[in-house]
Design a protein around this motif. Structure first.
Motif, PDB file in Angstrom:
ATOM      1  N   SER A  53      -9.628  47.349  14.830  1.00 25.71           N
ATOM      2  CA  SER A  53      -9.031  47.110  16.138  1.00 25.71           C
ATOM      3  C   SER A  53     -10.087  46.839  17.201  1.00 25.71           C
ATOM      4  O   SER A  53      -9.896  45.974  18.067  1.00 25.71           O
ATOM      5  N   VAL A  54     -11.200  47.537  17.133  1.00 27.52           N
ATOM      6  CA  VAL A  54     -12.285  47.304  18.094  1.00 27.52           C
ATOM      7  C   VAL A  54     -12.870  45.907  17.903  1.00 27.52           C
ATOM      8  O   VAL A  54     -13.107  45.177  18.883  1.00 27.52           O
ATOM      9  N   CYS A  55     -13.094  45.504  16.666  1.00 29.82           N
ATOM     10  CA  CYS A  55     -13.657  44.171  16.399  1.00 29.82           C
ATOM     11  C   CYS A  55     -12.718  43.061  16.843  1.00 29.82           C
ATOM     12  O   CYS A  55     -13.129  42.120  17.530  1.00 29.82           O
ATOM     13  N   THR A  56     -11.449  43.157  16.465  1.00 36.29           N
ATOM     14  CA  THR A  56     -10.511  42.111  16.861  1.00 36.29           C
ATOM     15  C   THR A  56     -10.266  42.128  18.367  1.00 36.29           C
ATOM     16  O   THR A  56     -10.097  41.075  18.982  1.00 36.29           O
ATOM     17  N   GLY A  57     -10.289  43.297  18.970  1.00 36.65           N
ATOM     18  CA  GLY A  57     -10.137  43.380  20.424  1.00 36.65           C
ATOM     19  C   GLY A  57     -11.297  42.741  21.162  1.00 36.65           C
ATOM     20  O   GLY A  57     -11.100  42.059  22.171  1.00 36.65           O
ATOM     21  N   ALA A  58     -12.505  42.921  20.652  1.00 34.42           N
ATOM     22  CA  ALA A  58     -13.676  42.309  21.288  1.00 34.42           C
ATOM     23  C   ALA A  58     -13.609  40.785  21.195  1.00 34.42           C
ATOM     24  O   ALA A  58     -13.908  40.080  22.173  1.00 34.42           O
ATOM     25  N   VAL A  59     -13.210  40.267  20.045  1.00 31.45           N
ATOM     26  CA  VAL A  59     -13.087  38.816  19.890  1.00 31.45           C
ATOM     27  C   VAL A  59     -11.967  38.279  20.777  1.00 31.45           C
ATOM     28  O   VAL A  59     -12.101  37.221  21.404  1.00 31.45           O
ATOM     29  N   THR A  60     -10.867  39.007  20.871  1.00 31.50           N
ATOM     30  CA  THR A  60      -9.760  38.601  21.730  1.00 31.50           C
ATOM     31  C   THR A  60     -10.195  38.546  23.188  1.00 31.50           C
ATOM     32  O   THR A  60      -9.917  37.571  23.900  1.00 31.50           O
ATOM     33  N   LEU A  61     -10.882  39.578  23.643  1.00 28.77           N
ATOM     34  CA  LEU A  61     -11.368  39.591  25.029  1.00 28.77           C
ATOM     35  C   LEU A  61     -12.372  38.473  25.275  1.00 28.77           C
ATOM     36  O   LEU A  61     -12.344  37.821  26.319  1.00 28.77           O
ATOM     37  N   GLY A  62     -13.253  38.247  24.318  1.00 25.45           N
ATOM     38  CA  GLY A  62     -14.250  37.191  24.467  1.00 25.45           C
ATOM     39  C   GLY A  62     -13.628  35.813  24.572  1.00 25.45           C
ATOM     40  O   GLY A  62     -14.005  35.010  25.434  1.00 25.45           O
ATOM     41  N   SER A  63     -12.655  35.520  23.730  1.00 28.90           N
ATOM     42  CA  SER A  63     -12.017  34.204  23.799  1.00 28.90           C
ATOM     43  C   SER A  63     -11.154  34.078  25.053  1.00 28.90           C
ATOM     44  O   SER A  63     -11.100  33.011  25.670  1.00 28.90           O
ATOM     45  N   GLY A  64     -10.524  35.160  25.470  1.00 25.35           N
ATOM     46  CA  GLY A  64      -9.734  35.127  26.698  1.00 25.35           C
ATOM     47  C   GLY A  64     -10.597  34.896  27.931  1.00 25.35           C
ATOM     48  O   GLY A  64     -10.246  34.093  28.803  1.00 25.35           O
ATOM     49  N   VAL A  65     -11.725  35.577  28.001  1.00 19.98           N
ATOM     50  CA  VAL A  65     -12.638  35.390  29.133  1.00 19.98           C
ATOM     51  C   VAL A  65     -13.204  33.975  29.128  1.00 19.98           C
ATOM     52  O   VAL A  65     -13.314  33.330  30.177  1.00 19.98           O
ATOM     53  N   THR A  66     -13.546  33.465  27.958  1.00 25.13           N
ATOM     54  CA  THR A  66     -14.082  32.106  27.876  1.00 25.13           C
ATOM     55  C   THR A  66     -13.034  31.085  28.302  1.00 25.13           C
ATOM     56  O   THR A  66     -13.349  30.132  29.024  1.00 25.13           O
ATOM     57  N   LEU A  67     -11.790  31.268  27.889  1.00 27.21           N
ATOM     58  CA  LEU A  67     -10.732  30.371  28.339  1.00 27.21           C
ATOM     59  C   LEU A  67     -10.556  30.450  29.851  1.00 27.21           C
ATOM     60  O   LEU A  67     -10.334  29.440  30.516  1.00 27.21           O
ATOM     61  N   PHE A  68     -10.669  31.642  30.404  1.00 26.18           N
ATOM     62  CA  PHE A  68     -10.570  31.801  31.853  1.00 26.18           C
ATOM     63  C   PHE A  68     -11.698  31.065  32.564  1.00 26.18           C
ATOM     64  O   PHE A  68     -11.485  30.400  33.583  1.00 26.18           O
ATOM     65  N   LEU A  69     -12.906  31.151  32.032  1.00 23.74           N
ATOM     66  CA  LEU A  69     -14.045  30.477  32.667  1.00 23.74           C
ATOM     67  C   LEU A  69     -13.991  28.966  32.502  1.00 23.74           C
ATOM     68  O   LEU A  69     -14.565  28.235  33.308  1.00 23.74           O
TER      69      LEU A  69
END
Length: 75
Positions: A53-69
């Motif tokens: 869950s920590v690994c998939t959550g980190a990837v999810t947050l990373g892709s979400g932040v990148t899409l936001f930027l």
């Protein structure tokens, strides 16, 4: 002994990924990792559940932040 002046390395800004293919890939990664994060709660128990869950959550947050930027800014 005289002091020798050292030359500082020049820092270049990292290129930002652009284009619809990059955004499509990020959306795909976001959807897959969100689904994996939800399913780990149902499929695993204990430490394995937390680690996945920590690994998939980190990837999810990373892709979400990148899409936001990468979003198009409208004035």
């Amino acid at each position: 002994m005289p002091a020798v002046a050292r030359r500082q390395p020049q820092l270049r800004p990292t290129p930002r990924p652009k284009g619809p293919a990059t955004k499509a890939l990020l959306w795909l990664v976001l959807a897959i990792t969100l689904a994996a994060d939800v399913s780990t709660g149902l499929a695993f128990d204990g430490v394995r559940k937390v680690l996945i869950s920590v690994c998939t959550g980190a990837v999810t947050l990373g892709s979400g932040v990148t899409l936001f930027l990468l979003r198009e800014k409208h004035a």
